[in-house]
Design a protein around this motif. Sequence first.
Motif, PDB file in Angstrom:
ATOM      1  N   LYS A   1       0.836  -1.203   0.000  1.00  0.00           N
ATOM      2  CA  LYS A   1       0.000   0.000   0.000  1.00  0.00           C
ATOM      3  C   LYS A   1       0.873   1.256   0.000  1.00  0.00           C
ATOM      4  O   LYS A   1       0.626   2.209  -0.760  1.00  0.00           O
ATOM      5  CB  LYS A   1      -0.915  -0.008   1.225  1.00  0.00           C
ATOM      6  N   GLU A   2       1.918   1.256   0.840  1.00  0.00           N
ATOM      7  CA  GLU A   2       2.829   2.396   0.894  1.00  0.00           C
ATOM      8  C   GLU A   2       3.537   2.585  -0.444  1.00  0.00           C
ATOM      9  O   GLU A   2       3.714   3.720  -0.920  1.00  0.00           O
ATOM     10  CB  GLU A   2       3.874   2.192   2.005  1.00  0.00           C
ATOM     11  N   ALA A   3       3.939   1.492  -1.077  1.00  0.00           N
ATOM     12  CA  ALA A   3       4.641   1.564  -2.361  1.00  0.00           C
ATOM     13  C   ALA A   3       3.729   2.117  -3.449  1.00  0.00           C
ATOM     14  O   ALA A   3       4.141   2.956  -4.261  1.00  0.00           O
ATOM     15  CB  ALA A   3       5.168   0.175  -2.739  1.00  0.00           C
ATOM     16  N   ASP A   4       2.488   1.655  -3.460  1.00  0.00           N
ATOM     17  CA  ASP A   4       1.543   2.127  -4.474  1.00  0.00           C
ATOM     18  C   ASP A   4       1.250   3.615  -4.311  1.00  0.00           C
ATOM     19  O   ASP A   4       1.134   4.348  -5.302  1.00  0.00           O
ATOM     20  CB  ASP A   4       0.246   1.323  -4.400  1.00  0.00           C
ATOM     21  N   GLN A   5       1.121   4.061  -3.071  1.00  0.00           N
ATOM     22  CA  GLN A   5       0.835   5.468  -2.820  1.00  0.00           C
ATOM     23  C   GLN A   5       1.965   6.365  -3.299  1.00  0.00           C
ATOM     24  O   GLN A   5       1.736   7.509  -3.706  1.00  0.00           O
ATOM     25  CB  GLN A   5       0.593   5.695  -1.325  1.00  0.00           C
ATOM     26  N   ARG A   6       3.196   5.849  -3.267  1.00  0.00           N
ATOM     27  CA  ARG A   6       4.369   6.648  -3.636  1.00  0.00           C
ATOM     28  C   ARG A   6       4.896   6.310  -5.025  1.00  0.00           C
ATOM     29  O   ARG A   6       5.905   6.866  -5.458  1.00  0.00           O
ATOM     30  CB  ARG A   6       5.477   6.434  -2.603  1.00  0.00           C
ATOM     31  N   ASP A   7       4.231   5.378  -5.706  1.00  0.00           N
ATOM     32  CA  ASP A   7       4.672   4.929  -7.018  1.00  0.00           C
ATOM     33  C   ASP A   7       6.124   4.442  -6.967  1.00  0.00           C
ATOM     34  O   ASP A   7       6.956   4.780  -7.805  1.00  0.00           O
ATOM     35  CB  ASP A   7       4.530   6.040  -8.064  1.00  0.00           C
ATOM     36  N   LEU A   8       6.414   3.609  -5.942  1.00  0.00           N
ATOM     37  CA  LEU A   8       7.746   3.039  -5.755  1.00  0.00           C
ATOM     38  C   LEU A   8       7.679   1.518  -5.800  1.00  0.00           C
ATOM     39  O   LEU A   8       6.631   0.927  -5.503  1.00  0.00           O
ATOM     40  CB  LEU A   8       8.321   3.467  -4.394  1.00  0.00           C
ATOM     41  N   PRO A   9       8.767   0.868  -6.163  1.00  0.00           N
ATOM     42  CA  PRO A   9       8.795  -0.599  -6.093  1.00  0.00           C
ATOM     43  C   PRO A   9       8.747  -1.047  -4.632  1.00  0.00           C
ATOM     44  O   PRO A   9       9.199  -0.327  -3.734  1.00  0.00           O
ATOM     45  CB  PRO A   9      10.143  -0.974  -6.725  1.00  0.00           C
ATOM     46  N   LEU A  10       8.214  -2.251  -4.423  1.00  0.00           N
ATOM     47  CA  LEU A  10       8.225  -2.852  -3.092  1.00  0.00           C
ATOM     48  C   LEU A  10       9.377  -3.846  -3.013  1.00  0.00           C
ATOM     49  O   LEU A  10       9.424  -4.818  -3.773  1.00  0.00           O
ATOM     50  CB  LEU A  10       6.905  -3.558  -2.795  1.00  0.00           C
ATOM     51  N   ALA A  11      10.298  -3.594  -2.105  1.00  0.00           N
ATOM     52  CA  ALA A  11      11.394  -4.516  -1.828  1.00  0.00           C
ATOM     53  C   ALA A  11      11.159  -5.155  -0.462  1.00  0.00           C
ATOM     54  O   ALA A  11      10.475  -4.588   0.398  1.00  0.00           O
ATOM     55  CB  ALA A  11      12.734  -3.783  -1.854  1.00  0.00           C
ATOM     56  N   ALA A  12      11.724  -6.321  -0.279  1.00  0.00           N
ATOM     57  CA  ALA A  12      11.688  -6.980   1.026  1.00  0.00           C
ATOM     58  C   ALA A  12      13.081  -7.514   1.307  1.00  0.00           C
ATOM     59  O   ALA A  12      13.836  -7.828   0.381  1.00  0.00           O
ATOM     60  CB  ALA A  12      10.665  -8.113   1.049  1.00  0.00           C
ATOM     61  N   MET A  13      13.422  -7.592   2.580  1.00  0.00           N
ATOM     62  CA  MET A  13      14.717  -8.145   2.965  1.00  0.00           C
ATOM     63  C   MET A  13      14.508  -9.270   3.953  1.00  0.00           C
ATOM     64  O   MET A  13      13.745  -9.139   4.921  1.00  0.00           O
ATOM     65  CB  MET A  13      15.611  -7.080   3.582  1.00  0.00           C
ATOM     66  N   THR A  14      15.185 -10.386   3.703  1.00  0.00           N
ATOM     67  CA  THR A  14      15.121 -11.514   4.609  1.00  0.00           C
ATOM     68  C   THR A  14      16.518 -12.104   4.717  1.00  0.00           C
ATOM     69  O   THR A  14      17.462 -11.629   4.080  1.00  0.00           O
ATOM     70  CB  THR A  14      14.108 -12.567   4.122  1.00  0.00           C
ATOM     71  N   PHE A  15      16.666 -13.156   5.522  1.00  0.00           N
ATOM     72  CA  PHE A  15      17.955 -13.825   5.678  1.00  0.00           C
ATOM     73  C   PHE A  15      17.903 -15.216   5.068  1.00  0.00           C
ATOM     74  O   PHE A  15      16.844 -15.838   4.988  1.00  0.00           O
ATOM     75  CB  PHE A  15      18.336 -13.914   7.156  1.00  0.00           C
ATOM     76  N   ASP A  16      19.086 -15.715   4.676  1.00  0.00           N
ATOM     77  CA  ASP A  16      19.138 -17.038   4.067  1.00  0.00           C
ATOM     78  C   ASP A  16      18.982 -18.148   5.095  1.00  0.00           C
ATOM     79  O   ASP A  16      18.563 -19.256   4.767  1.00  0.00           O
ATOM     80  CB  ASP A  16      20.430 -17.226   3.265  1.00  0.00           C
ATOM     81  N   HIS A  17      19.340 -17.872   6.328  1.00  0.00           N
ATOM     82  CA  HIS A  17      19.069 -18.812   7.420  1.00  0.00           C
ATOM     83  C   HIS A  17      18.768 -18.024   8.686  1.00  0.00           C
ATOM     84  O   HIS A  17      19.021 -16.817   8.756  1.00  0.00           O
ATOM     85  CB  HIS A  17      20.213 -19.806   7.634  1.00  0.00           C
ATOM     86  N   HIS A  18      18.238 -18.708   9.666  1.00  0.00           N
ATOM     87  CA  HIS A  18      17.747 -18.032  10.864  1.00  0.00           C
ATOM     88  C   HIS A  18      18.910 -17.507  11.712  1.00  0.00           C
ATOM     89  O   HIS A  18      19.955 -18.174  11.814  1.00  0.00           O
ATOM     90  CB  HIS A  18      16.884 -18.995  11.689  1.00  0.00           C
ATOM     91  N   PRO A  19      18.754 -16.324  12.329  1.00  0.00           N
ATOM     92  CA  PRO A  19      19.809 -15.799  13.199  1.00  0.00           C
ATOM     93  C   PRO A  19      20.219 -16.752  14.323  1.00  0.00           C
ATOM     94  O   PRO A  19      21.337 -16.648  14.850  1.00  0.00           O
ATOM     95  CB  PRO A  19      19.182 -14.517  13.770  1.00  0.00           C
ATOM     96  N   SER A  20      19.358 -17.694  14.679  1.00  0.00           N
ATOM     97  CA  SER A  20      19.698 -18.643  15.750  1.00  0.00           C
ATOM     98  C   SER A  20      20.843 -19.576  15.358  1.00  0.00           C
ATOM     99  O   SER A  20      21.413 -20.250  16.223  1.00  0.00           O
ATOM    100  CB  SER A  20      18.474 -19.467  16.156  1.00  0.00           C
ATOM    101  N   VAL A  21      21.185 -19.623  14.065  1.00  0.00           N
ATOM    102  CA  VAL A  21      22.370 -20.376  13.654  1.00  0.00           C
ATOM    103  C   VAL A  21      23.615 -19.722  14.243  1.00  0.00           C
ATOM    104  O   VAL A  21      24.577 -20.388  14.638  1.00  0.00           O
ATOM    105  CB  VAL A  21      22.464 -20.460  12.119  1.00  0.00           C
ATOM    106  N   VAL A  22      23.611 -18.382  14.306  1.00  0.00           N
ATOM    107  CA  VAL A  22      24.725 -17.620  14.873  1.00  0.00           C
ATOM    108  C   VAL A  22      24.534 -17.430  16.377  1.00  0.00           C
ATOM    109  O   VAL A  22      25.489 -17.527  17.155  1.00  0.00           O
ATOM    110  CB  VAL A  22      24.861 -16.261  14.164  1.00  0.00           C
TER     111      VAL A  22
END
Length: 315
Positions: free
Chosen positions: A43-64
Amino acid sequence: MKIIYLHHPYNQNQIKDKNVVLAMGFFGGVHLGHQAVLKQARKEADQRDLPLAAMTFDHHPSVVFPKPGLDGTIYLSSVERKAELMQKFGVDLLYVVSFTSNLAKLSPQDFVDQYMVQLHAKVIVAGFDYTYGPREIADMDHLPTYAKDRFTIVTVPELLLDGEKVSSTRIRTDLKQSNVDHANLFLGYTYQTTGLVVHGEARGRTLGFPTANILSDPKSRIPGIGIYAVRIKIGSKWWPGMASIGRNVTFGEHRPITIEINIFDFDQEIYGEMVRVDWYHYVRGEIKFDAVEGLIEQLKLDEKNIRQYFANLTI
């Protein structure tokens, strides 16, 4: 959707020189709570005419950072499955960051600078419990201090369903207890695993219920022991069936846990096929029968009930 893999310290040339709305989180399972974050971010991206990006991790922080009671190497969704779901829920660009000891050493300020500002985020959207360092100094309440007015912050509140918090922890517990029905409710879709069809003991064929024996992805969390209504994808087609996760206790003690699926109205050899399994409904627990005849009668009843279950789904 484009996927960019980042390993700290990353090369800035990997980052597209374009402003984005950035959704943050591990997104384990991409359950209804995560979907609320993605929906708000879209919704925020559409209102601003911006792409929506997401960031995640390849494995869970509990590995570290090991966490009691949590195996950080077994997941509700692989990176590939997570990406598939992210695209379905409107993400245009997915950053998959490798969570390493080197990354974990970043201060909250450095993390914000390098993984929010330098990713050209004009809006950060995250759940109320998102952290980017020690919780006492790196939660959503502290983010404005590190943001320094360089981006807008949108915090998505806790999602309750039937008075209970939607969480990956609860979904993991549900699966362990064979309660896929409740897990699916919190996921907002049918739980799915992948696996390889391998040779088994071929006993099912002698019982009149031939099965595909599935060697599940070792990183995938499988439901607990029991009989389930499932659909299995072979090639491009989905087939209904009944699955058994168990030790085949009728045929001996201390046997290994196996996944076997009797595929309805199907008679082909599919060894070596990579398949997907959607886990729809828990039918019953594993039963030890005194004689094989009792097992056969129970399997006939299971098939009848599962066929009726899928028939009711289409009504």
